[in-house]
Design a protein around this motif. Structure first.
Motif, PDB file in Angstrom:
ATOM      1  N   ASP A 145       0.838  -1.181   0.056  1.00 45.32           N
ATOM      2  CA  ASP A 145       0.116   0.040  -0.013  1.00 45.32           C
ATOM      3  C   ASP A 145       0.951   1.296  -0.094  1.00 45.32           C
ATOM      4  O   ASP A 145       0.453   2.251  -0.809  1.00 45.32           O
ATOM      5  CB  ASP A 145      -0.825   0.134   1.253  1.00 45.32           C
TER       6      ASP A 145
ATOM      7  N   GLU B  34       2.693   1.565  -3.523  1.00 43.10           N
ATOM      8  CA  GLU B  34       1.749   2.122  -4.521  1.00 43.10           C
ATOM      9  C   GLU B  34       1.061   3.285  -4.449  1.00 43.10           C
ATOM     10  O   GLU B  34       0.975   4.073  -5.344  1.00 43.10           O
ATOM     11  CB  GLU B  34       0.497   0.950  -4.505  1.00 43.10           C
ATOM     12  N   GLN B  35       0.973   3.874  -3.140  1.00 38.48           N
ATOM     13  CA  GLN B  35       0.563   5.276  -3.105  1.00 38.48           C
ATOM     14  C   GLN B  35       1.606   6.367  -3.586  1.00 38.48           C
ATOM     15  O   GLN B  35       1.471   7.229  -4.221  1.00 38.48           O
ATOM     16  CB  GLN B  35       0.223   5.551  -1.339  1.00 38.48           C
TER      17      GLN B  35
ATOM     18  N   ALA C  63       4.138   5.536  -5.609  1.00 36.62           N
ATOM     19  CA  ALA C  63       4.065   5.587  -7.118  1.00 36.62           C
ATOM     20  C   ALA C  63       3.067   6.415  -7.665  1.00 36.62           C
ATOM     21  O   ALA C  63       3.205   7.115  -8.655  1.00 36.62           O
ATOM     22  CB  ALA C  63       4.089   4.063  -7.675  1.00 36.62           C
ATOM     23  N   ARG C  64       1.840   6.315  -7.264  1.00 36.40           N
ATOM     24  CA  ARG C  64       0.849   7.486  -7.684  1.00 36.40           C
ATOM     25  C   ARG C  64       1.014   8.659  -7.505  1.00 36.40           C
ATOM     26  O   ARG C  64       0.890   9.425  -8.522  1.00 36.40           O
ATOM     27  CB  ARG C  64      -0.501   6.874  -7.081  1.00 36.40           C
ATOM     28  N   GLU C  65       1.711   9.078  -6.350  1.00 34.95           N
ATOM     29  CA  GLU C  65       1.962  10.536  -6.328  1.00 34.95           C
ATOM     30  C   GLU C  65       3.103  11.084  -6.914  1.00 34.95           C
ATOM     31  O   GLU C  65       2.984  12.188  -7.315  1.00 34.95           O
ATOM     32  CB  GLU C  65       2.361  10.713  -4.714  1.00 34.95           C
TER      33      GLU C  65
ATOM     34  N   GLY D 126       3.966   9.601 -10.076  1.00 32.46           N
ATOM     35  CA  GLY D 126       3.610   9.362 -11.280  1.00 32.46           C
ATOM     36  C   GLY D 126       4.682   8.128 -11.899  1.00 32.46           C
ATOM     37  O   GLY D 126       5.157   8.141 -13.144  1.00 32.46           O
ATOM     38  N   TYR D 127       4.991   7.212 -11.005  1.00 31.77           N
ATOM     39  CA  TYR D 127       5.944   6.337 -11.213  1.00 31.77           C
ATOM     40  C   TYR D 127       5.313   4.967 -11.999  1.00 31.77           C
ATOM     41  O   TYR D 127       4.526   4.545 -11.694  1.00 31.77           O
ATOM     42  CB  TYR D 127       6.554   5.692 -10.220  1.00 31.77           C
ATOM     43  N   ALA D 128       6.007   4.324 -13.101  1.00 28.81           N
ATOM     44  CA  ALA D 128       5.582   3.211 -13.801  1.00 28.81           C
ATOM     45  C   ALA D 128       6.820   2.405 -13.658  1.00 28.81           C
ATOM     46  O   ALA D 128       7.907   2.945 -14.273  1.00 28.81           O
ATOM     47  CB  ALA D 128       5.030   3.672 -15.095  1.00 28.81           C
TER      48      ALA D 128
END
Length: 330
Positions: free
Chosen positions: A35, A38-39, A41-43, A45-47
């Motif tokens: 969690d 993933e949070q 990464a979202r903040e 903008g990571y892929a």
């Protein structure tokens, strides 16, 4: 600057290996850590990098999708289903156009350069030896729409083309046709050979002349029927080994003043979308394309995971789709 795995680890307050495990299928990571990663990464903008993943796992998630039928409109549907189905499984298709090619070596060299995890051959015209060449080279392979051998050498998913030919013959005989003929694709294609053999087997004592088109295209079907008409009167009914050939043949017949089905009956094979259009209304044999593709993807995924999986042949049943190009039953 591109966001890196290190940036995500710093934002989430975890190690870089924890971030890597979060984005690796099947890796062990706690729900709390997942969690947080993933949070972060979202903040940010990571892929995750597909290249980095391939280097660490040895898997590119690339699947070679090889075909030789690009001129047939049916393959627009086939490629759409294959690409979406592979992507839904986290895989990426690498499309290879084999039009005019019968030697697998050039394709093998290219697919090796991209380090594909496996290969799907989507062709009804290529022989079983083509798929065998990929297997012999150490690549997991599935032959979709291919010919089944009595002892499978590679995974094959498709239909029984000979049974489709018998089905067409039974359908024409039940409608009282006594002068029947076959109009197929390239004579060397395994699908053409099997459909003709089944058609002749189901015709009983009826003679079955055969005409072959140079490809599975509208123009090839039209040209083949024009050649038939140039030699004399047509048969009372034709089994065309493909819907697009059927539509080309119908065009030539109508231009020559023959009504379909008033003067000549036509039955096709595939049940492509255009066959159901009101101005076509083609009676045909339905091939369950979506089921074949889904099963092919299941098999390539299983074979990549277990390369020594025993070769399997999966054949799907076909059925007649009644429309308006044959006379009604007596």
């Amino acid at each position: 600057m591109a966001v890196t795995l290190k940036d995500v680890a710093l934002r989430a307050g975890v190690s870089r290996s924890a971030v890597s495990r979060t984005f690796t299928d099947g890796a062990s990571v706690s729900a709390k850590t997942r969690d947080k990663v993933e949070q972060a990464a979202r903040e940010l903008g990571y892929a995750p990098s597909a290249l980095a993943s391939a280097l660490s796992t040895g898997r590119t998630k690339l699947i070679g999708l090889v075909s030789s039928n690009f001129h047939n409109p049916l393959f627009l549907e086939i490629f759409d289903l294959f690409t979406r189905g592979l992507q839904d499984r986290g895989l990426r298709p690498l499309l290879v156009n084999l039009s005019g090619e019968t030697d697998p070596q050039a394709s093998l060299r290219m697919l090796r350069q991209y380090s594909v995890d496996g290969v799907i051959i989507a062709s009804s015209t290529l022989p079983p030896s083509f798929a065998r060449a990929f297997k012999d080279a150490g690549l997991p392979v599935v032959h979709s729409f291919g010919r089944r051998l009595s002892v499978p050498e590679t995974h094959v998913v498709g239909i029984d083309n000979a049974e489709c030919g018998r089905m067409a013959a039974r359908t024409l005989r039940a409608r009282g046709y006594r002068s029947i003929a076959f109009l197929g694709g390239p004579e060397a294609a395994t699908s053409t050979q099997d459909r003709l053999a089944g058609f002749r087997g189901g015709a009983g004592a009826l003679a079955v002349p055969a005409t072959f088109a140079v490809s599975y295209t509208f123009e090839a079907g039209r040209t083949a029927m024009q050649a038939v008409l140039g030699e004399g009167a047509p048969a009372d009914a034709y089994f065309c080994g493909d819907d697009v050939l059927s539509i080309g043949a119908m065009s030539a017949l109508r231009d020559a003043g023959f009504g379909v089905p008033r003067d000549v009956g036509i039955i096709g094979l595939n049940d492509m979308e255009i066959a159901g259009w009101a101005n076509i209304d083609l009676t045909t044999i339905h091939q369950p394309v979506a089921d074949i593709i889904a099963s092919s993807i299941d098999l390539i995924v299983a074979t990549v995971a277990t390369p020594d999986l025993a070769p399997e042949a999966r054949l799907f049943p076909c059925r007649i789709v009644e429309r308006g190009t044959l006379r009604p039953l007596p």
